[in-house]
Each structure stands twice: as C-alpha cells, then as structure tokens.
Design a protein around this motif. Structure first.
Motif, PDB file in Angstrom:
ATOM      1  N   LYS A   1       0.637  -1.330  -0.016  1.00 19.41           N
ATOM      2  CA  LYS A   1      -0.283  -0.305  -0.215  1.00 19.41           C
ATOM      3  C   LYS A   1       0.955   1.742   0.206  1.00 19.41           C
ATOM      4  CE  LYS A   1      -3.922  -1.442   0.673  1.00 19.41           C
ATOM      5  NZ  LYS A   1      -4.257  -2.729   2.212  1.00 19.41           N
ATOM      6  N   ALA A   2       0.659   2.378  -0.760  1.00 20.50           N
ATOM      7  CA  ALA A   2       1.070   3.830  -0.187  1.00 20.50           C
ATOM      8  C   ALA A   2       1.694   4.537  -0.190  1.00 20.50           C
ATOM      9  CB  ALA A   2       0.239   4.759  -1.132  1.00 20.50           C
ATOM     10  N   ASP A   3       0.635   3.916   1.758  1.00 21.15           N
ATOM     11  CA  ASP A   3       1.310   4.199   3.292  1.00 21.15           C
ATOM     12  C   ASP A   3       3.048   3.292   3.531  1.00 21.15           C
ATOM     13  OD1 ASP A   3      -0.855   3.033   3.046  1.00 21.15           O
ATOM     14  OD2 ASP A   3      -1.087   3.715   5.401  1.00 21.15           O
ATOM     15  N   ARG A   4       3.547   2.532   2.860  1.00 17.88           N
ATOM     16  CA  ARG A   4       3.608   1.386   3.598  1.00 17.88           C
ATOM     17  C   ARG A   4       4.951   0.753   2.849  1.00 17.88           C
ATOM     18  NH1 ARG A   4       0.594  -3.133   6.546  1.00 17.88           N
ATOM     19  NH2 ARG A   4       3.302  -3.188   7.061  1.00 17.88           N
ATOM     20  N   LEU A   5       5.353   1.757   2.086  1.00 14.37           N
ATOM     21  CA  LEU A   5       5.932   1.663   0.842  1.00 14.37           C
ATOM     22  C   LEU A   5       7.931   2.346   1.300  1.00 14.37           C
ATOM     23  CD1 LEU A   5       5.247   3.545  -2.075  1.00 14.37           C
ATOM     24  CD2 LEU A   5       5.596   0.992  -1.796  1.00 14.37           C
ATOM     25  N   GLU A   6       8.357   1.257   2.097  1.00 13.80           N
ATOM     26  CA  GLU A   6      10.410   1.382   2.501  1.00 13.80           C
ATOM     27  C   GLU A   6      11.229   1.509   1.535  1.00 13.80           C
ATOM     28  OE1 GLU A   6      12.551   0.195   6.510  1.00 13.80           O
ATOM     29  OE2 GLU A   6      11.025  -1.146   5.588  1.00 13.80           O
ATOM     30  N   PHE A   7      11.976   2.216   2.017  1.00 14.99           N
ATOM     31  CA  PHE A   7      12.230   2.670   0.295  1.00 14.99           C
ATOM     32  C   PHE A   7      13.363   1.598   0.543  1.00 14.99           C
ATOM     33  CE2 PHE A   7      16.928   3.755  -1.215  1.00 14.99           C
ATOM     34  CZ  PHE A   7      16.084   4.126  -2.237  1.00 14.99           C
TER      35      PHE A   7
ATOM     36  N   ALA B   1      16.795  10.830  -4.730  1.00 16.45           N
ATOM     37  CA  ALA B   1      16.025  10.409  -3.058  1.00 16.45           C
ATOM     38  C   ALA B   1      14.676  11.238  -2.496  1.00 16.45           C
ATOM     39  CB  ALA B   1      16.943  10.067  -1.840  1.00 16.45           C
ATOM     40  N   ALA B   2      15.596  12.096  -2.093  1.00 13.87           N
ATOM     41  CA  ALA B   2      14.406  14.034  -1.831  1.00 13.87           C
ATOM     42  C   ALA B   2      14.595  15.023  -2.652  1.00 13.87           C
ATOM     43  CB  ALA B   2      15.433  14.481  -0.693  1.00 13.87           C
ATOM     44  N   VAL B   3      14.962  14.954  -3.447  1.00 13.00           N
ATOM     45  CA  VAL B   3      15.925  16.083  -4.604  1.00 13.00           C
ATOM     46  C   VAL B   3      16.484  17.509  -3.990  1.00 13.00           C
ATOM     47  CG1 VAL B   3      14.171  17.922  -5.973  1.00 13.00           C
ATOM     48  CG2 VAL B   3      13.301  15.510  -5.876  1.00 13.00           C
ATOM     49  N   ILE B   4      15.613  17.870  -2.875  1.00 10.69           N
ATOM     50  CA  ILE B   4      16.018  18.858  -2.209  1.00 10.69           C
ATOM     51  C   ILE B   4      15.249  18.062  -0.786  1.00 10.69           C
ATOM     52  CG2 ILE B   4      15.894  21.178  -1.386  1.00 10.69           C
ATOM     53  CD1 ILE B   4      16.846  20.999  -3.358  1.00 10.69           C
ATOM     54  N   SER B   5      16.633  18.552   0.500  1.00 10.80           N
ATOM     55  CA  SER B   5      16.648  18.385   0.890  1.00 10.80           C
ATOM     56  C   SER B   5      17.564  19.508   2.416  1.00 10.80           C
ATOM     57  CB  SER B   5      17.262  16.880   2.067  1.00 10.80           C
ATOM     58  OG  SER B   5      16.742  17.044   3.384  1.00 10.80           O
ATOM     59  N   PRO B   6      16.629  20.219   2.858  1.00 12.80           N
ATOM     60  CA  PRO B   6      16.530  21.578   3.581  1.00 12.80           C
ATOM     61  C   PRO B   6      18.012  20.775   4.882  1.00 12.80           C
ATOM     62  CG  PRO B   6      14.997  21.662   2.990  1.00 12.80           C
ATOM     63  CD  PRO B   6      15.115  20.919   3.426  1.00 12.80           C
ATOM     64  N   ILE B   7      19.267  21.724   4.761  1.00 11.42           N
ATOM     65  CA  ILE B   7      19.578  21.969   6.274  1.00 11.42           C
ATOM     66  C   ILE B   7      19.155  22.932   7.332  1.00 11.42           C
ATOM     67  CG2 ILE B   7      22.349  21.481   7.017  1.00 11.42           C
ATOM     68  CD1 ILE B   7      23.097  20.762   4.524  1.00 11.42           C
ATOM     69  N   GLY B   8      18.765  22.230   8.435  1.00 13.25           N
ATOM     70  CA  GLY B   8      18.430  23.585   9.536  1.00 13.25           C
ATOM     71  C   GLY B   8      19.538  23.631  10.055  1.00 13.25           C
TER      72      GLY B   8
ATOM     73  N   GLY C   1       8.115   4.907  -1.260  1.00  9.79           N
ATOM     74  CA  GLY C   1       6.760   6.533  -0.653  1.00  9.79           C
ATOM     75  C   GLY C   1       7.745   7.714  -0.696  1.00  9.79           C
ATOM     76  N   SER C   2       6.710   8.456  -1.033  1.00 12.69           N
ATOM     77  CA  SER C   2       6.829   9.652  -0.576  1.00 12.69           C
ATOM     78  C   SER C   2       8.143  10.241   0.825  1.00 12.69           C
ATOM     79  CB  SER C   2       6.121  10.769  -0.048  1.00 12.69           C
ATOM     80  OG  SER C   2       6.572  12.296   0.084  1.00 12.69           O
ATOM     81  N   TYR C   3       9.182  10.696   0.236  1.00 10.25           N
ATOM     82  CA  TYR C   3      10.531  11.168   1.075  1.00 10.25           C
ATOM     83  C   TYR C   3      10.473  12.224   2.468  1.00 10.25           C
ATOM     84  CZ  TYR C   3      15.787  11.972   2.261  1.00 10.25           C
ATOM     85  OH  TYR C   3      16.371  11.637   3.193  1.00 10.25           O
ATOM     86  N   TYR C   4       8.830  12.959   2.346  1.00  3.21           N
ATOM     87  CA  TYR C   4       8.585  14.434   3.107  1.00  3.21           C
ATOM     88  C   TYR C   4       7.435  13.888   3.349  1.00  3.21           C
ATOM     89  CZ  TYR C   4      12.583  16.503   1.847  1.00  3.21           C
ATOM     90  OH  TYR C   4      14.377  16.984   1.370  1.00  3.21           O
ATOM     91  N   LYS C   5       7.261  12.517   3.834  1.00  3.37           N
ATOM     92  CA  LYS C   5       5.364  12.725   4.653  1.00  3.37           C
ATOM     93  C   LYS C   5       4.689  13.538   5.086  1.00  3.37           C
ATOM     94  CE  LYS C   5       5.659   7.339   4.194  1.00  3.37           C
ATOM     95  NZ  LYS C   5       7.111   7.737   4.167  1.00  3.37           N
ATOM     96  N   GLU C   6       5.481  14.159   5.807  1.00  7.13           N
ATOM     97  CA  GLU C   6       4.854  15.365   6.668  1.00  7.13           C
ATOM     98  C   GLU C   6       5.687  16.325   6.654  1.00  7.13           C
ATOM     99  OE1 GLU C   6       6.595  13.638   9.893  1.00  7.13           O
ATOM    100  OE2 GLU C   6       4.640  11.824   9.178  1.00  7.13           O
ATOM    101  N   GLY C   7       5.720  16.767   5.359  1.00  5.65           N
ATOM    102  CA  GLY C   7       6.411  18.667   4.237  1.00  5.65           C
ATOM    103  C   GLY C   7       7.705  18.303   4.452  1.00  5.65           C
ATOM    104  N   ILE C   8       7.827  18.854   3.792  1.00  4.93           N
ATOM    105  CA  ILE C   8      10.114  19.077   3.690  1.00  4.93           C
ATOM    106  C   ILE C   8      10.300  19.614   5.136  1.00  4.93           C
ATOM    107  CG2 ILE C   8      11.597  20.417   2.485  1.00  4.93           C
ATOM    108  CD1 ILE C   8      10.117  20.909   0.766  1.00  4.93           C
TER     109      ILE C   8
END
Ligand SMILES: *Cc1c(COP(=O)(O)O)cnc(C)c1O
Length: 364
Positions: free
Chosen positions: A19-25, A304-311, A167-174
């Motif tokens: 299922k879409a929400d159970r996709l693990e990389f 994988a992430a396209v853009i991964s901001p560094i905080g 699955g989506s790399y950012y499930k809860e937003g970037i």
C-alpha cells in the motif's frame, strides 16, 4: 554491441503490491528485472528481462573480494493522467560509463540500455505508485563476476537493473535536517574513486554516519580529504549554500560525485537569473557567513529527496542554526519546480522528461 536484442520472459506469479503508505525505501521489488552479461569474447550480450529472482555467483567472484562494481539511481514517476516518465535517464547512463571507466569496467551502450530500461519499466508499469510524492526507484548496477582471487580487472561482468516502489520522502512536509561536519574520517580524495558511483565509497562512509546518528544527526558533511577545510558533499547528496543572495556549491574537483540533481539545480538557477557559482568553499567561510548573518539557506540535493534543507550544522561541537530551522523560499521553489516537472504538473522547458510509452516498440 550493434543489433543487440532484448529477450523477455514474463513472470507467471504476480507479487502483491504494498500500500502507498507502507512503502519503505528499497525493501520491496517488482516482478521483473533486467540482466545482461559481458565477456571479452561477446561484449555485452544476453540482454533479458526476466522474473525478479536471486542470482547465482561464484564465491570467488572478483566483486565479492575487491569491490569492482558501479551503480546508478533514478526514478520513474506517474503523472496525473496515468502516464509514466523518467527524469534525465541519459545523464545516469552517461555517468555510469564514467564510473565504469574509473573502475575498469567495459562501457555499456547507453542507447540500448535506455531502451531496455524503458521496456522493463513498461512491463512493471503497474508498480509505479500514484500517491502524492511516490515513485518507482530504478537501480542499475554492474558487478565483476570472474571467479579469480588475483587483483586484476574481471573478464566477465553482469549488468542488472531492479525496480523498487518508494514512498514520499516527505510525509509530513519538507523537514530540515541536522548535519554534522566530519573532522576525522574522509570520504574521498582527488585521484580516488569519489567521483565514481561505486559501492566502496559507501562502505568507507558507514563508520562516520553511524557515530553521528547517535547524536541525532541524519548525515555527515564531508570535508576535503587532504586539509579537511573545504566542503565536498553531504552523505549521499551534493550541497548548496545561499549566502547574501548568491548560491554557491563546491566545484567538481575529482572527489565529488557529479549529481544529476545538482546539475538540474544549477540549470534552474541560471534560468531564473539567480547568481550561482561553483567554487571551492571552506567550512570557515560558512561559519563566518553565519556569524555575519548572511548565511540564508543551505540544502542537499539528490534523487531520493530532490532537495533536503539543512536546518542545523554542527562543526567542532558548535551548532550553526540556518534560517531558523525552516525550509528557505529558494529551497522550496527549487523543490516545487523539479518535482513539478517530474510529475508532469508543470511544463518541461529543458527536455528533462523521457516518457515510457505503453509497449515500447523501438526497433532493436
Ligand atoms: C548518487 C549520489 C549523489 C546524488 O546524485 P543524484 O544524481 O543527484 O542522485 C550525491 N553524492 C553521492 C555520494 C552519491 O552517491
């Protein structure tokens, strides 16, 4: 390699799709794989799409002892209208041949392999997920298969491509990540294999990654292997900084992996008229910009992430917080544009999209 043909053996058993929400990389694989053999006598031959299955390999195969191998990583995306498309696959196959050259692996026929890859994705097209942010990860790789314990380039190889729905790399937003600057271990040096996509680079990086993970950092930022002063890249991503309105990224100096996403970001920034410079950047310069309040954004780039901001960047025990740990406006704009093109939501002015048409019928 002229006139290579592609055999197809369809799988009789169909695996259940997660299922879409159970996709693990990287944990689930599709019904089929692409294989191809190399021998000095026949060149690359025996190209075949067949059911996904374990491979048999001699325990003395060169890859198992001396690591002679290369790999690639790219994705297939499903558009709103149900079409399936690849993002700049030619760049990945071109890079694979650069890696091949460094690892003394015979070159592949990029055009034929692209054709075969598209056939493979077409056959498993039902595996390309359609939920927001999901995709089908494509992993081509080559291993040295000659049974021989001598240290020499193998005389036989296997090219394989496997597919994995992700699955989506950012499930809860970037979400901006915390990165630790690595001062002890190095990833690569000029003249080494840093600019090749080869497993050994990752084997060498695991120890640093493991240490910083304990303190809540997701990846390390690698410095140059000689002086440990200059910034190279982040884990499995290239890295960018926005300082006082100008974007900078380390120049390709021989020890940095030339990312396809990196190249796409540079292209976009130039297209938008945003100043972008590829040059040597010291970690001290970043610390100074932070101190002066001119370090506006930082982000990693990769398939994988396209853009991964560094905080947060940790350097010698000091934490440098960037943009209040929030995703910067430019980072967001780049992310939205590249993913927009990948999923066919916005126009593709650069010809980056390669459609996977139903029943690929190119003559080969
Ligand atoms: C693959 C990879 C990247 C990113 O390359 P993309 O083509 O953008 O996915 C960056 N650094 C390393 C070490 C890599 O292996």
């Amino acid at each position: 390699m002229e006139g290579q043909s592609l055999q197809v053996e369809m799988s009789t058993a169909k695996k259940e799709k997660p299922k879409a929400d159970r996709l693990e990389f990287g944990r689930t694989f599709t019904d089929h794989m692409l294989v191809m053999d190399y021998s000095d006598e026949h060149g690359w031959h025996n190209a075949k799409i067949q059911p996904y299955q374990p491979i048999s390999i001699d325990p003395s195969a060169i890859v198992l002892h001396y690591g002679q191998s290369v790999f690639e990583g790219l994705k297939a995306f499903r558009t709103k209208t149900g079409d399936v498309q690849l993002f700049r696959p030619q760049k990945n196959l071109e890079r694979m041949n650069h890696s091949n050259h460094r690892l003394v692996i015979p070159p592949i026929d990029e055009e034929f392999v692209l054709y075969a890859l598209k056939r493979l994705v077409d056959i498993d097209r039902d595996w390309v997920p359609d939920a927001e942010g999901t995709s089908l990860y494509i992993r081509p790789f080559i291993i040295a298969t000659e049974p021989f314990l001598g240290v020499a380039p193998s005389q036989t190889y296997k090219f394989i491509t496997i597919l994995s729905p992700v699955g989506s790399y950012y499930k809860e937003g970037i979400n901006p990540v915390k990165i630790a600057v690595e001062n002890k271990f190095v990833r690569a040096v000029r003249g080494g294999t840093g600019e090749a996509k080869t497993g050994g680079n990752y084997a060498a990086s695991l120890i640093a990654q493991k240490i910083v993970e304990k303190d809540g950092y997701s990846q390390v930022l690698w410095l140059d292997g000689v002086e440990k002063k200059y910034i190279e890249e982040v884990g499995s991503m290239n890295v960018f900084f926005k300082i006082n309105g100008e974007v900078v990224t380390p120049e390709l100096n021989g020890s940095i992996l030339p990312g396809v996403t990196r190249d796409s970001v540079i292209h976009l920034l130039k297209h938008w008229g945003v100043p972008i410079t590829e040059r040597r950047i010291s970690m001290q310069e970043i610390a100074d910009a932070h101190q002066a309040g001119t370090l506006e954004e930082s982000f990693g780039t990769g398939t994988a992430a396209v853009i991964s901001p560094i905080g947060v960047l940790n350097w010698n025990g000091k934490e440098y917080v960037i943009n209040d740990r929030k995703t910067g406006d430019l980072s967001k704009k780049i992310y939205d544009t590249i993913t927009g093109i990948q999923y066919g939501k916005i126009a593709d002015p650069f010809n980056w999209i390669e459609p996977v048409t139903n029943k690929e019928t190119v003559n080969h």
